[in-house]
Structure formats: structure tokens, C-alpha cells
Design an enzyme around this catalytic site. Sequence first.
Site, mmCIF file in Angstrom:
data_model
loop_
_atom_site.group_PDB
_atom_site.id
_atom_site.type_symbol
_atom_site.label_atom_id
_atom_site.label_comp_id
_atom_site.label_asym_id
_atom_site.label_seq_id
_atom_site.Cartn_x
_atom_site.Cartn_y
_atom_site.Cartn_z
ATOM 1 N N GLY A 208 0.826 -1.148 0.072
ATOM 2 C CA GLY A 208 0.134 -0.155 -0.025
ATOM 3 C C GLY A 208 0.820 1.183 -0.017
ATOM 4 O O GLY A 208 1.843 1.171 -0.444
ATOM 5 N N ASN A 209 0.174 2.338 0.415
ATOM 6 C CA ASN A 209 1.027 3.722 0.367
ATOM 7 C C ASN A 209 0.286 4.550 1.425
ATOM 8 O O ASN A 209 -0.534 4.221 1.671
ATOM 9 C CB ASN A 209 1.205 4.236 -0.796
ATOM 10 N N HIS A 210 0.987 5.724 1.716
ATOM 11 C CA HIS A 210 0.613 6.616 2.588
ATOM 12 C C HIS A 210 -0.673 7.502 2.195
ATOM 13 O O HIS A 210 -0.915 8.458 3.129
ATOM 14 C CB HIS A 210 1.644 7.466 3.247
ATOM 15 N N SER A 211 -1.107 7.543 1.129
ATOM 16 C CA SER A 211 -2.339 8.257 0.879
ATOM 17 C C SER A 211 -3.246 8.597 1.712
ATOM 18 O O SER A 211 -3.689 7.447 1.940
ATOM 19 C CB SER A 211 -2.666 8.005 -0.824
ATOM 20 N N ALA A 276 -3.573 7.469 -5.489
ATOM 21 C CA ALA A 276 -2.601 7.011 -5.426
ATOM 22 C C ALA A 276 -2.502 5.613 -5.733
ATOM 23 O O ALA A 276 -2.167 4.636 -4.735
ATOM 24 C CB ALA A 276 -1.580 7.206 -4.261
#
Length: 401
Positions: A208-211, A276
Amino acid sequence: MLKGKKILVGITGGIAAYKIPLLVRLLRKAGAEVKVVMTPAAKDFVTPLTLSTLTGHPVWSDFFNPADGSWHSHVELGLWADLFVIAPVTATTLGKMHHGIADNLLLATYLSARCPVMLAPAMDLDMYKHPSTTNNIKALEQYGNIIIAPGSGELASGLCGEGRMEEPENIFQRIKDFLAFDKMFEGKKVLITAGPTYEPIDPVRFIGNHSSGRMGIEIAKVFANRGAKVTLVLGPTQLSVNHPSIELLPVTTAVEMFEACMALSQTSDIMVMSAAVADYRPLKPSDKKIKKQDENLSLELVKNPDILKTLGRNKKSGQMLVGFALETDNAVENARIKLTTKGADLIVLNSLADEGAGFGHNTNKVSLITAEATEHLPLMPKSEVAAHIADKINRMLLQLQ
Ligand code: C5P
């Protein structure tokens, strides 16, 4: 300039209530029709007689009229208004609004109102800073209310700090700005993606990512407040939004986001891809939790579909497509290349270099890049960035006509 606009002003029991007759006066002078609903406690600070004289309407406060037993309909009041402005909002009322407690006419009207709602909180600095107040405001903002943040200054307690209700002249300006645009995108269907995507590795792990999704949520709110019907395809995030003109479609993976967008693209007038999206996903997610074994573990990844690019390829004439870019080197140049390769009409370039911009912040610094021009915007709250993006799209649509 506010001719024909119907504004419901709600007043709760804080000392700043004494300033509301001035707000009502400004609204009336600008041509708006104004009705007032107040909590019982507000009447200790400002009289219903003052407000009924200024508005030319009776002031609503009780569920029924004790003289003749007639019922005051909170539903009718809520439906009547183009905009409901509650100022000042005390800490108590914020708490009740957050939790759906409707023990007075103002709160019942709030819960049943279908129009946009603006809230101007006012209280002593320590009450304002208390986590319960902060959480209530955050939740109410997520419910789609527009918060007019208090300023800093001398407070009725004699203390000095944050919590002072925004001045009536400034609340008036916010109302004017808001209503100037409320029909800008009427009849338009807007598709927005926001947040991260999670690509499963096994049943408990993902890439995943920090968006946070905040930027896309703010864009959705601006379009909805300006008359559009919005579908927000939202990846997994803590944030949410509740707005009568926003349909929320929660998704988890890039493929789910892609499928949701493909199903909606043909009927959308404006598409804003702010999510994102993970570029790759594990080829074969394990259906059992992967056990710790060897020193190294290799995951084979495959490319996810590029939603923006696919939409760009299939774009119909008159459709407006907006993408986002986050670049570290030769940012403008690369964003401009993206404009062409993805077939977008506008690229919003995020700045990574500036403090306070990007993932997790409430502020952002972006550049708006079209085939013709590059516009650098200063650091500002994400809600304002969203308004700039909507303004830009509106200008571009007008040029297309
Ligand atoms: O190619 P890149 O990821 O840098 O492009 C970013 C833009 O493309 C964003 O608007 C993002 O939402 C969109 N995107 C997409 N589908 C992907 C990857 C990115 O729509 N798989």
C-alpha cells in the site's frame, strides 16, 4: 448579489451570538431572504425580537407554539434553505451534532437539512483545543459540513488565543463566495478517484502507500457544493465523506478501482484521478498466511492497469480528464510528458520538496499544467487547492464551448 438566496441562520448559546444581528443585516442588505433558528440558550445572549425585526420572519426556537399548540416543522425549515449557517456553534452543540442528538429545534433542523451547512465554532481557547472538540470538528467536516475556523484574539474570558468566532463580515464573505458558485457544475457528472490501493500479498498483508485520500475528498466536496453529481471511488483510508451529492464507492485494489471507473467513464463529464494507485500487484496472492522460512522471499509483481491512461485513450469529445503527478526530478517537464502520454487535459503536479505539502498534510502546494500553460500555486489548505482545480476545470470547459 445574494438576491433570491434563502439562508437559514442558526444561533447557539455563546457570547459571540451578540454579533449575529450584524451578519443577518449584511445578508439582508445583499438581497438574501433570512430565517433564524436558535437554541433556548442563545436567547440569553441575543433577543428573538431583534432577529425577527431584522429578518422580517418569526424566529424559530421551540418544537411547537405554546400559545396555540401549532407544530414548528424542522423538516420544512431545512428544505426551505439554500444554505444553513450556524454561528456561533458552541462546544456542546458541536458534540450533539456529531452524535446525532436532536434535543432542540436547531439540532433537529440540522439533522434533517439537505442543503450545505456552514459552521462557525466559538469557545474559550482550552475548550477549543480539547481533543473532544477537535474530534467533533473533524467528524463534522467529514460529514460534509463547511467549517469556518475560529480566529485568534481576545476572548470573552479575558484570555487570549484561538476560539474567537470569525467576524461577521468574514462569515458574510464566505457565504457570498460559496453561493456565487453553487450552480457552476449543475447537471455535470463527476468521477473522482482518491486514496491509496491495497494489493494483497496474502490474507493479512498487502502493498500500500501513505495516501490519506484527503485531496480527492476535498475535490469531491467542491464539485458537489457547486451543483455536480459526484461519484467518489475511494481506496482504503480512515477518512470518509457524507454529502447528499456524493456517491461513495469504496474499493480496495487497483483492479477494483479500474473496474469501477470503466463502468462509470462513459456517463461522466469530468474525471479527476487523484488516487495513489499501486503500479504493481503480487501476481499470485497466497490464500494462506505466508510463513517465515528462508532468509529471502521473492514476490513476483505484475503491472496494474493504468486507469488514467485507459480513460485518456477512450475519452469522448467534451469530456474533461484530470490526472495527478508526483515527480522528484524535472517535475514540470515530466508532468507535461504525462499530460500527453496519458491523454489528460490537466495535470496537477504535487510538490514533494515543500514542507507541509503532499501525503498526510492538510495543506498542499501544486502546479496546474495544461498544454498551453503552467500555473504555480502557493502552499494552501487542500480545500482551497480543490477550489482552484475546480475553477481551472470550469475555465477550460467554458473555452471548449
Ligand atoms: O503514472 P503515474 O502513477 O505517475 O501517474 C499518476 C496519475 O495516474 C494519477 O492521476 C493517478 O491517479 C493515475 N494512475 C492511474 N492508474 C494507475 C496509476 C496511476 O489512474 N495504475
